[in-house]
Design a protein around this motif. Sequence first.
Motif, short mmCIF file in Angstrom:
data_model
loop_
_atom_site.label_atom_id
_atom_site.label_comp_id
_atom_site.label_asym_id
_atom_site.label_seq_id
_atom_site.Cartn_x
_atom_site.Cartn_y
_atom_site.Cartn_z
N THR A 78 47.13 35.70 37.86
CA THR A 78 48.50 35.19 37.79
C THR A 78 48.92 34.88 36.35
O THR A 78 50.08 34.49 36.13
CB THR A 78 48.66 33.91 38.64
OG1 THR A 78 47.67 32.96 38.24
CG2 THR A 78 48.53 34.22 40.13
N GLN A 79 48.02 35.01 35.41
CA GLN A 79 48.36 34.66 34.02
C GLN A 79 48.65 35.89 33.20
O GLN A 79 48.17 36.95 33.46
CB GLN A 79 47.21 33.86 33.40
CG GLN A 79 46.93 32.59 34.15
CD GLN A 79 45.69 31.88 33.62
OE1 GLN A 79 44.86 32.44 32.95
NE2 GLN A 79 45.57 30.60 33.96
N GLN A 97 51.14 41.64 45.21
CA GLN A 97 51.84 41.68 43.93
C GLN A 97 52.88 40.57 43.89
O GLN A 97 54.07 40.82 44.07
CB GLN A 97 52.54 43.05 43.76
CG GLN A 97 51.64 44.25 43.77
CD GLN A 97 51.01 44.49 42.41
OE1 GLN A 97 51.68 44.42 41.39
NE2 GLN A 97 49.72 44.74 42.40
N ASN A 98 52.43 39.31 43.70
CA ASN A 98 53.41 38.23 43.58
C ASN A 98 52.83 37.09 42.76
O ASN A 98 51.62 37.01 42.53
CB ASN A 98 53.91 37.75 44.95
CG ASN A 98 52.83 37.10 45.79
OD1 ASN A 98 52.17 36.16 45.35
ND2 ASN A 98 52.66 37.58 47.02
N SER A 99 53.70 36.19 42.32
CA SER A 99 53.29 35.12 41.40
C SER A 99 52.43 34.05 42.08
O SER A 99 51.74 33.30 41.40
CB SER A 99 54.52 34.48 40.75
OG SER A 99 55.37 33.95 41.76
N THR A 100 52.47 33.96 43.38
CA THR A 100 51.68 32.96 44.09
C THR A 100 50.25 33.43 44.33
O THR A 100 49.29 32.73 44.01
CB THR A 100 52.33 32.62 45.44
OG1 THR A 100 53.67 32.23 45.22
CG2 THR A 100 51.58 31.50 46.14
N GLU A 114 46.14 43.45 37.88
CA GLU A 114 47.11 44.45 37.45
C GLU A 114 47.21 44.37 35.92
O GLU A 114 46.92 43.33 35.31
CB GLU A 114 48.46 44.13 38.11
CG GLU A 114 49.53 45.19 37.94
CD GLU A 114 49.18 46.51 38.59
OE1 GLU A 114 48.92 47.48 37.85
OE2 GLU A 114 49.16 46.58 39.83
N GLU A 115 47.62 45.46 35.31
CA GLU A 115 47.75 45.50 33.85
C GLU A 115 48.64 44.35 33.37
O GLU A 115 49.65 44.04 33.99
CB GLU A 115 48.37 46.85 33.45
CG GLU A 115 48.29 47.13 31.97
CD GLU A 115 48.76 48.53 31.64
OE1 GLU A 115 49.30 48.69 30.54
OE2 GLU A 115 48.59 49.45 32.47
N TRP A 143 47.37 42.19 41.91
CA TRP A 143 46.09 42.86 42.09
C TRP A 143 46.25 44.38 42.18
O TRP A 143 47.29 44.88 42.58
CB TRP A 143 45.40 42.34 43.35
CG TRP A 143 45.11 40.89 43.28
CD1 TRP A 143 45.90 39.86 43.70
CD2 TRP A 143 43.94 40.28 42.75
NE1 TRP A 143 45.30 38.66 43.46
CE2 TRP A 143 44.08 38.87 42.87
CE3 TRP A 143 42.77 40.78 42.17
CZ2 TRP A 143 43.12 37.98 42.44
CZ3 TRP A 143 41.81 39.88 41.75
CH2 TRP A 143 41.98 38.49 41.88
N ARG A 144 45.17 45.10 41.84
CA ARG A 144 45.14 46.55 41.94
C ARG A 144 43.72 47.01 42.20
O ARG A 144 42.80 46.20 42.24
CB ARG A 144 45.71 47.21 40.69
CG ARG A 144 44.82 47.02 39.47
CD ARG A 144 45.47 47.68 38.25
NE ARG A 144 44.70 47.41 37.06
CZ ARG A 144 43.81 48.25 36.54
NH1 ARG A 144 43.59 49.42 37.10
NH2 ARG A 144 43.13 47.93 35.45
N GLY A 145 43.55 48.30 42.39
CA GLY A 145 42.24 48.90 42.64
C GLY A 145 42.06 49.22 44.12
O GLY A 145 42.78 48.70 44.97
#
Length: 143
Positions: free
Chosen positions: A142-143, A117-120, A133-134, A124-126
Amino acid sequence: GGVQVWAFVLTMPAQCGGPCPLTGTTLSKQCNSQPCGDCSLHGIWSPSSGACLCFNDNEHGRWSGVDCSICLQHYFTPATGCNATCPSGDGGNLCSGHGTCRPGASEVDPPVCACVQNSTAGYWRGARCDQCEENYFGPKCTQ
């Protein structure tokens, strides 16, 4: 004719590079007059190296450590044989390469993916960290 008597000795073939006598329910610490490590019953003692060679297969489990008492990296739940690992995604990477495999909540719970869970690296999830991620999208989420 004479009477033939057969004697059977209970052995553990995985110990001492060959059979290692059992004394009751505990392993003898001697095998052919040489020290015998029991490798926590999760490996084979190598007399030549003086070290345990830990099992790493589906039948015996995936073990590590000097005495084969802990699970190999990325494998969990020693209570069930260290065969549990996180799900793989595309390309066979654990957690789809977008997370870290962590042990479950208890000794018998399956391991889970902790998704990045970061901008680089993305959001992600699941269960396999293979979904964005939502509110995130794109090939790297990342967008």
